[in-house]
Design a protein around this motif. Sequence first.
Motif, short mmCIF file in Angstrom:
data_model
loop_
_atom_site.label_atom_id
_atom_site.label_comp_id
_atom_site.label_asym_id
_atom_site.label_seq_id
_atom_site.Cartn_x
_atom_site.Cartn_y
_atom_site.Cartn_z
N SER A 298 0.74 -1.22 0.32
CA SER A 298 -0.03 -0.02 -0.09
C SER A 298 0.78 1.13 0.16
O SER A 298 1.79 1.37 0.93
CB SER A 298 -0.97 0.01 1.25
N ILE A 299 0.63 2.18 -1.01
CA ILE A 299 1.49 3.45 -1.04
C ILE A 299 0.42 4.33 -1.31
O ILE A 299 -0.41 4.53 -2.18
CB ILE A 299 2.40 3.39 -2.25
N GLY A 300 0.29 5.57 -0.33
CA GLY A 300 -0.60 6.73 -0.58
C GLY A 300 -2.12 6.09 -0.41
O GLY A 300 -2.94 6.78 -1.17
N GLY A 301 -2.39 5.35 0.20
CA GLY A 301 -3.69 4.56 0.21
C GLY A 301 -4.16 3.76 -0.98
O GLY A 301 -5.18 3.21 -1.02
N ARG A 302 -3.21 3.43 -2.01
CA ARG A 302 -3.58 2.64 -3.08
C ARG A 302 -3.00 1.44 -2.79
O ARG A 302 -1.65 1.28 -2.54
CB ARG A 302 -3.21 3.27 -4.48
N ASP A 303 -3.39 0.21 -3.37
CA ASP A 303 -2.85 -1.24 -3.41
C ASP A 303 -2.11 -1.28 -4.44
O ASP A 303 -2.97 -1.49 -5.63
CB ASP A 303 -4.10 -2.29 -3.08
N TRP A 304 -0.96 -1.57 -4.50
CA TRP A 304 -0.20 -1.96 -5.83
C TRP A 304 0.08 -3.48 -5.77
O TRP A 304 0.37 -4.16 -4.63
CB TRP A 304 1.19 -1.25 -5.74
N ARG A 305 -0.25 -4.05 -7.01
CA ARG A 305 0.23 -5.55 -7.15
C ARG A 305 1.34 -5.59 -7.80
O ARG A 305 1.69 -4.92 -8.81
CB ARG A 305 -1.06 -6.10 -7.85
N LEU A 306 2.44 -6.31 -7.55
CA LEU A 306 3.61 -6.55 -8.19
C LEU A 306 4.05 -7.77 -8.30
O LEU A 306 4.12 -8.82 -7.47
CB LEU A 306 4.72 -5.60 -7.15
N ARG A 307 4.84 -8.13 -9.37
CA ARG A 307 5.43 -9.42 -9.85
C ARG A 307 6.90 -9.19 -9.22
O ARG A 307 7.48 -8.42 -9.66
CB ARG A 307 5.49 -9.81 -11.18
N VAL A 308 7.32 -10.18 -8.34
CA VAL A 308 8.57 -9.93 -7.76
C VAL A 308 8.95 -11.56 -7.94
O VAL A 308 8.67 -12.56 -8.10
CB VAL A 308 8.88 -9.56 -6.46
N LEU A 309 10.39 -11.67 -7.77
CA LEU A 309 11.25 -13.16 -7.85
C LEU A 309 10.83 -13.70 -6.43
O LEU A 309 10.47 -13.13 -5.34
CB LEU A 309 12.50 -13.01 -7.88
N GLN A 310 10.61 -15.13 -6.56
CA GLN A 310 9.95 -15.90 -5.57
C GLN A 310 10.78 -15.58 -4.27
O GLN A 310 10.39 -15.47 -3.05
CB GLN A 310 9.68 -17.22 -5.77
N ASP A 311 12.35 -15.69 -4.41
CA ASP A 311 13.04 -15.47 -3.16
C ASP A 311 14.35 -15.07 -3.75
O ASP A 311 14.64 -14.67 -5.02
CB ASP A 311 13.25 -16.88 -2.51
N ARG A 312 15.46 -14.87 -3.00
CA ARG A 312 16.84 -14.34 -3.37
C ARG A 312 17.64 -15.33 -3.98
O ARG A 312 18.95 -15.15 -4.07
CB ARG A 312 17.44 -13.57 -2.22
N GLN A 313 17.10 -16.82 -4.15
CA GLN A 313 18.04 -17.86 -4.53
C GLN A 313 17.76 -17.97 -5.91
O GLN A 313 18.36 -18.86 -6.62
CB GLN A 313 17.38 -19.02 -3.72
N GLN A 314 16.95 -17.26 -6.71
CA GLN A 314 16.59 -17.25 -8.20
C GLN A 314 17.59 -16.86 -9.10
O GLN A 314 18.39 -16.14 -8.58
CB GLN A 314 15.25 -16.65 -8.49
N PHE A 315 17.94 -17.63 -10.04
CA PHE A 315 18.90 -17.26 -10.94
C PHE A 315 18.68 -17.81 -12.49
O PHE A 315 18.31 -19.18 -12.23
CB PHE A 315 20.32 -17.75 -10.63
N SER A 316 18.86 -17.24 -13.42
CA SER A 316 18.72 -17.71 -14.88
C SER A 316 19.36 -16.72 -15.66
O SER A 316 18.84 -15.73 -16.03
CB SER A 316 17.29 -17.80 -15.27
N ASP A 317 20.60 -17.34 -16.24
CA ASP A 317 21.28 -16.60 -17.23
C ASP A 317 21.70 -17.48 -18.25
O ASP A 317 22.85 -17.74 -18.44
CB ASP A 317 22.36 -15.87 -16.57
N PRO A 318 21.01 -18.04 -19.19
CA PRO A 318 21.19 -19.16 -20.05
C PRO A 318 21.97 -18.69 -21.27
O PRO A 318 23.11 -19.57 -21.59
CB PRO A 318 19.76 -19.74 -20.48
N ASP A 319 21.93 -17.36 -21.60
CA ASP A 319 22.67 -16.91 -22.57
C ASP A 319 24.00 -16.17 -22.00
O ASP A 319 24.80 -15.58 -22.92
CB ASP A 319 22.09 -16.11 -23.65
N GLY A 320 24.37 -16.08 -20.86
CA GLY A 320 25.38 -15.44 -20.22
C GLY A 320 25.42 -13.90 -20.34
O GLY A 320 26.37 -12.99 -20.04
N HIS A 321 24.34 -13.36 -20.55
CA HIS A 321 24.14 -11.78 -20.77
C HIS A 321 24.42 -11.14 -19.67
O HIS A 321 25.14 -9.99 -19.55
CB HIS A 321 22.77 -11.37 -21.46
#
Length: 222
Positions: free
Chosen positions: A12-35
């Motif tokens: 909640s920011i300024g009385g508005r409910d914000w929905r956000l997609r975030v990574l599930q946790d800090r263990q996530q990693f995916s860099d298949p092309d090495g970018h």
Amino acid sequence: MPGYLTRNEHVSIGGRDWRLRVLQDRQQFSDPDGHAGRMGISSAQWSLFGQLWPAGRLLAQAMQRFDIEGKRVLELGCGIGLASLVLQQRGADVVASDMHPLAESFLAYNAALNALPALHYRQLRWDVPLPTLGHFDLIIASDVLYEAEHAALLAGVIDRHAWPEAEVLLTDPGRGNSARFSRMMAERGFALAEERCPMDDGEAPPYRGRLLHYTRSGAGSA
């Protein structure tokens, strides 16, 4: 499959409910092309962009009430983009930026998730000039001084992209590198107003967070 897991979070920011997609946790990693690796983002750092950090919430709260009339705004290290989304919802002229290769897609998804039009986004490495980005009246960022070299890199970005009469607003959870950055800003003609703020991450002391507001008048500025 993207190779990482996500979840939805509500804030909640300024009385508005914000929905956000975030990574599930800090263990996530995916860099298949090495970018990410080629950009200097290690496996330990990879997931940091996709979290909702206390300093990010604090910056979003500040942007909910900040005077934005007539100002072009740049967010550095936007991550999932909450502060830029708040500014977009208020009708600000805002550009979000990050170096992470997934930041743009997360930002676009979160804008759509909150029924907002797509934000203007630029991928920005602080050590690589991007002249087409232009100049800004207000530059904002949250918790970006977590490495010693970031102070000089951030100051360089401000040199390149801040108008002579500009403001810079950072939220900082008490990292030691902010003192060095403040000295660099003073050398560039910026005055600092600091506000201690509670950070709701359950850690002591309760006022570990700070809003660092740097202002500069055009007279005598580079």
